[in-house]
Every structure is written in C-alpha cells, then in structure tokens.
Design a protein around this motif. Structure first.
Motif, PDB file in Angstrom:
ATOM      1  N   ASN B  46      59.432  38.068  52.748  1.00  0.00           N
ATOM      2  CA  ASN B  46      60.109  39.007  51.839  1.00  0.00           C
ATOM      3  C   ASN B  46      59.273  39.240  50.595  1.00  0.00           C
ATOM      4  O   ASN B  46      59.083  40.375  50.169  1.00  0.00           O
ATOM      5  N   ILE B  47      58.781  38.142  50.008  1.00  0.00           N
ATOM      6  CA  ILE B  47      58.018  38.257  48.759  1.00  0.00           C
ATOM      7  C   ILE B  47      56.725  39.049  48.995  1.00  0.00           C
ATOM      8  O   ILE B  47      56.307  39.851  48.159  1.00  0.00           O
ATOM      9  N   SER B  48      56.122  38.841  50.175  1.00  0.00           N
ATOM     10  CA  SER B  48      54.844  39.517  50.432  1.00  0.00           C
ATOM     11  C   SER B  48      55.019  40.952  50.921  1.00  0.00           C
ATOM     12  O   SER B  48      54.042  41.639  51.193  1.00  0.00           O
ATOM     13  N   GLY B  49      56.259  41.402  51.069  1.00  0.00           N
ATOM     14  CA  GLY B  49      56.505  42.803  51.442  1.00  0.00           C
ATOM     15  C   GLY B  49      56.434  43.064  52.934  1.00  0.00           C
ATOM     16  O   GLY B  49      56.460  44.212  53.368  1.00  0.00           O
ATOM     17  N   SER B  66      60.696  45.205  46.783  1.00  0.00           N
ATOM     18  CA  SER B  66      61.655  45.754  47.749  1.00  0.00           C
ATOM     19  C   SER B  66      61.820  47.271  47.610  1.00  0.00           C
ATOM     20  O   SER B  66      62.302  47.924  48.524  1.00  0.00           O
ATOM     21  N   GLN B  67      61.418  47.831  46.464  1.00  0.00           N
ATOM     22  CA  GLN B  67      61.552  49.276  46.245  1.00  0.00           C
ATOM     23  C   GLN B  67      60.237  50.030  46.519  1.00  0.00           C
ATOM     24  O   GLN B  67      60.224  51.258  46.548  1.00  0.00           O
ATOM     25  N   LEU B  68      59.153  49.279  46.671  1.00  0.00           N
ATOM     26  CA  LEU B  68      57.842  49.928  46.843  1.00  0.00           C
ATOM     27  C   LEU B  68      57.680  50.474  48.249  1.00  0.00           C
ATOM     28  O   LEU B  68      58.159  49.884  49.211  1.00  0.00           O
ATOM     29  N   LYS B  69      56.991  51.612  48.344  1.00  0.00           N
ATOM     30  CA  LYS B  69      56.722  52.218  49.655  1.00  0.00           C
ATOM     31  C   LYS B  69      55.299  52.755  49.671  1.00  0.00           C
ATOM     32  O   LYS B  69      54.697  52.955  48.604  1.00  0.00           O
ATOM     33  N   GLY B  70      54.809  53.034  50.864  1.00  0.00           N
ATOM     34  CA  GLY B  70      53.539  53.733  51.039  1.00  0.00           C
ATOM     35  C   GLY B  70      52.381  53.124  50.290  1.00  0.00           C
ATOM     36  O   GLY B  70      52.124  51.917  50.393  1.00  0.00           O
ATOM     37  N   LYS B  71      51.693  53.965  49.510  1.00  0.00           N
ATOM     38  CA  LYS B  71      50.451  53.547  48.850  1.00  0.00           C
ATOM     39  C   LYS B  71      50.680  52.440  47.822  1.00  0.00           C
ATOM     40  O   LYS B  71      49.866  51.527  47.692  1.00  0.00           O
ATOM     41  N   LYS B  72      51.820  52.521  47.100  1.00  0.00           N
ATOM     42  CA  LYS B  72      52.098  51.512  46.067  1.00  0.00           C
ATOM     43  C   LYS B  72      52.284  50.132  46.698  1.00  0.00           C
ATOM     44  O   LYS B  72      51.780  49.134  46.190  1.00  0.00           O
ATOM     45  N   LEU B  73      53.015  50.113  47.837  1.00  0.00           N
ATOM     46  CA  LEU B  73      53.205  48.840  48.542  1.00  0.00           C
ATOM     47  C   LEU B  73      51.854  48.357  49.083  1.00  0.00           C
ATOM     48  O   LEU B  73      51.535  47.165  49.035  1.00  0.00           O
ATOM     49  N   GLY B  74      51.048  49.298  49.571  1.00  0.00           N
ATOM     50  CA  GLY B  74      49.708  48.968  50.078  1.00  0.00           C
ATOM     51  C   GLY B  74      48.832  48.363  48.996  1.00  0.00           C
ATOM     52  O   GLY B  74      48.139  47.367  49.232  1.00  0.00           O
ATOM     53  N   ASN B  75      48.881  48.943  47.790  1.00  0.00           N
ATOM     54  CA  ASN B  75      48.082  48.412  46.676  1.00  0.00           C
ATOM     55  C   ASN B  75      48.487  46.984  46.343  1.00  0.00           C
ATOM     56  O   ASN B  75      47.639  46.143  46.021  1.00  0.00           O
ATOM     57  N   LEU B  76      49.801  46.726  46.426  1.00  0.00           N
ATOM     58  CA  LEU B  76      50.273  45.369  46.148  1.00  0.00           C
ATOM     59  C   LEU B  76      49.796  44.412  47.242  1.00  0.00           C
ATOM     60  O   LEU B  76      49.334  43.295  46.947  1.00  0.00           O
ATOM     61  N   LYS B  77      49.886  44.864  48.495  1.00  0.00           N
ATOM     62  CA  LYS B  77      49.450  44.007  49.613  1.00  0.00           C
ATOM     63  C   LYS B  77      47.969  43.660  49.491  1.00  0.00           C
ATOM     64  O   LYS B  77      47.538  42.591  49.926  1.00  0.00           O
ATOM     65  N   ASP B  78      47.192  44.604  48.916  1.00  0.00           N
ATOM     66  CA  ASP B  78      45.754  44.343  48.732  1.00  0.00           C
ATOM     67  C   ASP B  78      45.508  43.181  47.772  1.00  0.00           C
ATOM     68  O   ASP B  78      44.448  42.563  47.807  1.00  0.00           O
ATOM     69  N   ARG B  79      46.492  42.896  46.915  1.00  0.00           N
ATOM     70  CA  ARG B  79      46.320  41.805  45.948  1.00  0.00           C
ATOM     71  C   ARG B  79      46.807  40.469  46.501  1.00  0.00           C
ATOM     72  O   ARG B  79      46.650  39.437  45.862  1.00  0.00           O
ATOM     73  N   ILE B  80      47.435  40.539  47.684  1.00  0.00           N
ATOM     74  CA  ILE B  80      48.048  39.328  48.253  1.00  0.00           C
ATOM     75  C   ILE B  80      47.318  38.902  49.524  1.00  0.00           C
ATOM     76  O   ILE B  80      46.929  39.736  50.333  1.00  0.00           O
ATOM     77  N   GLY B  81      47.151  37.606  49.695  1.00  0.00           N
ATOM     78  CA  GLY B  81      46.603  37.070  50.950  1.00  0.00           C
ATOM     79  C   GLY B  81      47.608  36.116  51.558  1.00  0.00           C
ATOM     80  O   GLY B  81      48.317  35.415  50.829  1.00  0.00           O
ATOM     81  N   ILE B  82      47.707  36.116  52.881  1.00  0.00           N
ATOM     82  CA  ILE B  82      48.658  35.205  53.544  1.00  0.00           C
ATOM     83  C   ILE B  82      47.926  34.380  54.601  1.00  0.00           C
ATOM     84  O   ILE B  82      47.184  34.927  55.408  1.00  0.00           O
ATOM     85  N   VAL B  83      48.166  33.067  54.554  1.00  0.00           N
ATOM     86  CA  VAL B  83      47.682  32.208  55.640  1.00  0.00           C
ATOM     87  C   VAL B  83      48.907  31.872  56.486  1.00  0.00           C
ATOM     88  O   VAL B  83      49.801  31.149  56.041  1.00  0.00           O
ATOM     89  N   PHE B  84      48.964  32.448  57.683  1.00  0.00           N
ATOM     90  CA  PHE B  84      50.153  32.295  58.522  1.00  0.00           C
ATOM     91  C   PHE B  84      50.225  30.891  59.139  1.00  0.00           C
ATOM     92  O   PHE B  84      49.214  30.204  59.268  1.00  0.00           O
ATOM     93  N   GLN B  85      51.450  30.548  59.547  1.00  0.00           N
ATOM     94  CA  GLN B  85      51.717  29.204  60.056  1.00  0.00           C
ATOM     95  C   GLN B  85      50.777  28.795  61.201  1.00  0.00           C
ATOM     96  O   GLN B  85      50.273  27.695  61.229  1.00  0.00           O
ATOM     97  N   PHE B  86      50.574  29.697  62.147  1.00  0.00           N
ATOM     98  CA  PHE B  86      49.696  29.381  63.278  1.00  0.00           C
ATOM     99  C   PHE B  86      48.378  30.151  63.187  1.00  0.00           C
ATOM    100  O   PHE B  86      47.702  30.362  64.190  1.00  0.00           O
ATOM    101  N   GLY B  87      48.039  30.580  62.009  1.00  0.00           N
ATOM    102  CA  GLY B  87      46.755  31.256  61.776  1.00  0.00           C
ATOM    103  C   GLY B  87      46.810  32.754  61.975  1.00  0.00           C
ATOM    104  O   GLY B  87      46.202  33.496  61.235  1.00  0.00           O
ATOM    105  N   ALA B  88      47.522  33.197  63.020  1.00  0.00           N
ATOM    106  CA  ALA B  88      47.612  34.633  63.371  1.00  0.00           C
ATOM    107  C   ALA B  88      46.226  35.259  63.507  1.00  0.00           C
ATOM    108  O   ALA B  88      46.007  36.399  63.097  1.00  0.00           O
ATOM    109  N   LEU B  89      45.305  34.493  64.082  1.00  0.00           N
ATOM    110  CA  LEU B  89      43.954  35.041  64.296  1.00  0.00           C
ATOM    111  C   LEU B  89      44.000  36.028  65.452  1.00  0.00           C
ATOM    112  O   LEU B  89      44.802  35.869  66.382  1.00  0.00           O
ATOM    113  N   PHE B  90      43.118  37.027  65.427  1.00  0.00           N
ATOM    114  CA  PHE B  90      43.043  37.986  66.533  1.00  0.00           C
ATOM    115  C   PHE B  90      42.353  37.273  67.701  1.00  0.00           C
ATOM    116  O   PHE B  90      41.164  36.946  67.611  1.00  0.00           O
TER     117      PHE B  90
END
Lengths: 279, 242
Positions: B46-49, B66-90
């Motif tokens: 939720n916090i990471s969008g 929770s109110q951000l959409k499109g490019k604004k949400l994308g810009n925020l995601k660019d500032r955030i990094g997530i290390v997933f529980q099982f890595g989520a590697l491709f």
C-alpha cells in the motif's frame, strides 16, 4: 426459517448447491458478468497502451519469433495433411457425381474461408497461447509483475502489448502458409495420386476464389489473433484471482485460457461467416 | 517523511488493515514486526503504491500516494525501491541481466557504463562471480542479494525490504544486515523493513513498530520494545505459547 435439507447437511459440512438452484445460478451469473467486465477493461487498457509510446519493438520481434516462427513447422505439417485429407474425401464424393473438376475449388474454398484461419488459430492456442498464460501466470505468482510495477515499468507494455502485436502480425501469415500448404497437399492427392489434370485443379481454384475470400480469411485470422492474445494474456495476468494459488492456480488458468480461446474462436468464426454471407 | 493514517484494506470479506497509523521520519530505518499473515506485506505494498487502500491516507513528502495516478505516481515509484520477499527476480534472465534490466529500460547509459554499474553493485553484495547464472541456479540468500542489487542500482531514496532475511542461515542473514547498515551510512536512505527475525532485526533499525490485528499496537526504539510490558509484544518477542 428452518430448512429440512440445509440443517442436516451443514451438520456434516456438506454443501449441496442442488438445494439452492437459484442461488447457484445467481452466483455464477454475477461471477460471469464480473469476469466479462474485467476482460473488457483489460482489453480497453491494452488497446490504449498499444496506440501510445513507448513502443517496445524488440519485445514485439521476440514474441513474433515465439508465436509465429516457432509455430511455422506445425502449421506447415497440419496444413499439408488437412489439404490432403480434404481432397481425398472430396475426390471420392465428387467422382460419384462426375464433378471431380471442381475438386480444386472445393479444397481451396474450404481452406481459405474456413479451415485455414480456424485450424491455424487452434494450433497457435495449443502451442503458444497456453505457454503465454503459463509464463505470465508464473510471473504473477512470483511477484515478477509487481517487481516491474515497482520499477515504474508498465507490465502491460512488457507482457501484454508485444503479444497482441505479435499475434496480430503472425496469425495472418501463418494462415496464408496453412492455405498454401493445404492447396499443395490437395494437389499431391488430387493430381499426383488420383490422376486429375493439374490444369483442371488449379483452373478451378482460379475460377472460384475471389478477393473477398482472401479478405474474409484475413479478417478471421486478425480477429482470432486478437482473441487468442487477449484471452491468454488476461488469464495469465490474473492467475491466482479466483483460480487458486501456486502451481495449481497457473495450471487452472492455462486450462481455462486454452478452452475459452478455442471455444471463442469457433463461436467468432460462425458470426464472421454469417456476417460475410448476408452482407 | 512517510505518514500513514487510518489505513484500511480488505480482500473480499477479510479486512487485513483496520486503521493503521504509522510515521517514518526521513533517513530513518523502521522495522515492522508482527506475526505471519497479519498484513505487513500488504501495508508495504500500500505504502509503495502497488495496491490501493480502501480508505485512509499515505503521505510521502506531502503527496498522498492513494490519490496519485499516472505520471505523478510513476515519479514517486522512481524514488522507491522494493526488495521482495522471494526476490521477484525475472527467472528467464541471468543475474547480470536482472540487475542491468532497470538501467537498460529506464536510462540512456551505454552498455559499458551499465556493465560498470552492475559489476559495482554485484561486487558490493558479493556476487561478482555469478553473473551468468540464472535465479534457479542460485541459493535463496544469493537471490535476495541479487534483488537488493537490482533495487539499489537506480539509487532509490526510500527502500522497502519485505522479509530480507527470512529463511536464510545466520551468516547470510548477518551479511544482509551488514549491507543494510552500510547503506544507511553511505546513502542516508529512509527504509522500512518488514521482518519477524527477532532479535536480529533490532541491530539495524532506529525504531520498531508492531502490527497486530490490523493495527499498529506499539512503536518505539528497539530498547523500548524489548523493555515493553505489552503482553502481545512480549509474547511475540519471547515466542511463548498462549
């Protein structure tokens, strides 16, 4: 209110929907409409992203290789033998009416108008569609789609749009290959094995096939390409949403994708043919 | 600064988050502890969008996620990094391709520059000799380190770790903690670490919050948490049965 059927069944933790037919029908109808809505939404989002940049050409080429190039051999083989068996059956029926000169026309018309697009679509579903659903489904289950989203990379652009373009480009080419191989298979059986003149065989084809037949074949193959990529990508993208989790969820989504796209192709084929005949 | 207030999230009939309030200061590392299946990962997403809350506010630097959409949400995601529980590697890409993927897709760096950056990140996590291996050919601990390298390659300002050490042996877990500590010193990251690795996680965080029954029931420094008399927290820390 006391229900003599439900109370004892609840006691033994059994759920027999046969005692609640209206509840069952209502529940399934709502679920079906909900699924249709989700699918329509998925398609509209996909078409929106298809039309706007960035266009990931390298991924489209990769998927054309997967959906189109790797299916070519299967299509050539099935096309050849479909044409051969069609001609074999047709020859023995037409001989009894003294109309074997129409053999080429019947073979080519059947292939171009019906069998080519439909059998090609079914082959693509079996070879590539199921694999697409499984691949995207596993990516959903293992959070790889979330990882793309977290990197601010649009999962539709990476996983759905390339497959839609690839299917739209590959299906007409594969259908054309199927038709050519089928007509050649018909030639082998009708001319080489049954002794019909090659001029009669090809002449009948030239006389009977018009541009509208080829356009119909193209319309069908484009429609089937869109349907296959849409359904198979959708089922993979939402694997785990009501289809169970883990390997079982992916396997269920894959089965649903194959069954649903095959049935939809046949239904769609009927309607396209109807429209073409009455307009 | 990240501020979550009165956050609710349900899946079907099950309400997972029932009014979560949480604050993470800029440059702070906070551990979110709590039992399995209590909604820690849901709160992180939720916090990471990645998922939308049913109601409530998530404010990151004056922007309501929770109110951000499109490019604004994308810009925020660019500032955030997530290390997933099982890595989520491709899983169809090698270790090198996984780490270079965000750079190839999001930057205009040359292949040579990408290679230099990827090698540096992989050397930092001790995987410089495993470039050509696929995720299926490496251990769980290595996968988490690759995921960490992939996350850090774009220099995020905020980083979320979803159970970074769960299931790893103590040596590998210590390596991950060491990497997190070095990140705090070098990059002054704001970090949220979802974990139930007690007490190991206390060594690397500034504050701890515990999620229980869909709400944050306690927050404090690791020392305050260890000294708390709250029976639910005490039971969780000591692992005693009811």
């Amino acid at each position: 209110m006391y229900n003599i059927f439900v109370i004892p069944l609840r006691k033994y933790k059994l759920r027999f929907h046969m005692f609640h037919p209206f509840k069952l029908i209502g529940k399934n109808t709502i679920a079906f409409i909900h699924e249709l809505g989700k699918m329509a939404n998925f398609l509209s989002i996909s078409i929106y992203y298809m039309l706007f940049p960035p266009f990931l050409f390298h991924r489209v080429v990769k998927q054309i290789h997967f959906i189109g190039v790797k299916t070519t051999l299967v299509i050539l083989l099935t096309g050849l033998f479909t044409g051969m068996v069609l001609t074999l059956q047709g020859f023995y029926v037409l001989v009894s009416f003294g109309a074997e000169s129409k053999l080429g026309a019947i073979t080519a018309m059947s292939l171009i108008r019906e069998l080519g697009p439909v059998v090609t679509a079914l082959m693509v579903i079996g070879r590539a569609g199921s694999a697409l659903t499984a691949e995207i489904g596993i990516m959903r289950m293992s959070e790889q789609i979330d990882a793309l989203d977290a990197m601010n990379l649009n999962p539709y652009k990476y996983l759905v749009i390339p497959n839609l373009w690839a299917a739209l480009i590959s299906l007409p080419i594969l259908t054309a290959l199927f038709n050519v191989m089928g007509i050649w298979g018909g030639y082998l059986v009708g001319v080489e094995l049954s002794g019909l003149s090659s001029g009669v065989y090809y002449g009948a084809i030239a006389d009977s096939i018009s541009a509208s037949d080829l356009i119909l074949s193209l319309q069908k193959s484009l429609s089937f390409g869109l349907l296959i990529a849409w359904i198979c990508c959708f089922k993979g993208f939402y694997a785990g949403h009501g289809s169970g989790f883990g390997a079982q969820g992916v396997s269920k989504s894959t089965t649903e994708a194959v069954v649903m796209s095959s049935v939809t192709v046949l239904i769609c084929d009927y309607f396209i043919t109807s429209i073409s005949l009455f307009t | 600064m990240i501020e979550v207030s009165n956050l609710y999230k349900s899946f079907g009939n099950q309400t997972v988050l029932k009014g979560v309030d949480l604050k993470i200061e800029a440059g702070e590392t906070l551990a979110l502890i709590g039992g399995s299946g209590k909604g820690k990962s849901v709160l992180l997403k939720n916090i990471s969008g990645l998922i939308k809350p049913d109601s409530g506010k998530i404010v990151i630097d004056q922007q309501d996620v929770s109110q951000l959409k499109g490019k604004k949400l994308g810009n925020l995601k660019d500032r955030i990094g997530i290390v997933f529980q099982f890595g989520a590697l491709f899983d169809s890409l090698t270790v090198y391709e996984n780490v270079s993927f965000p750079l190839k897709e999001k930057t205009k760096l040359s292949d040579k520059e990408i290679r230099q950056k990827v090698l540096k990140e992989l050397t930092d996590v001790g995987l410089e000799n495993d470039l050509e291996k696929y995720p299926a050919q490496i251990s769980g601990g290595m996968r988490k380190r690759v995921a960490l390298a992939r996350c850090l390659i774009l220099n995020p300002e905020i980083i979320f770790f979803d159970e970074p050490t769960t299931g790893l042996d103590p040596v590998i877990a210590a390596t991950i903690y060491k990497i997190i500590r070095s990140l705090q010193k070098r990059r002054k990251l704001t970090a949220l670490i979802v974990s139930h690795e007690i007490p190991g996680i206390f060594k690397v965080v500034d504050r701890v919050a515990m999620l229980h029954d869909g709400k944050i029931i306690v927050t404090g420094t690791p020392e305050e948490i260890q000294a708390t008399k709250n029976p639910i927290v005490r039971q969780f820390l000591t692992g005693e049965l009811e």
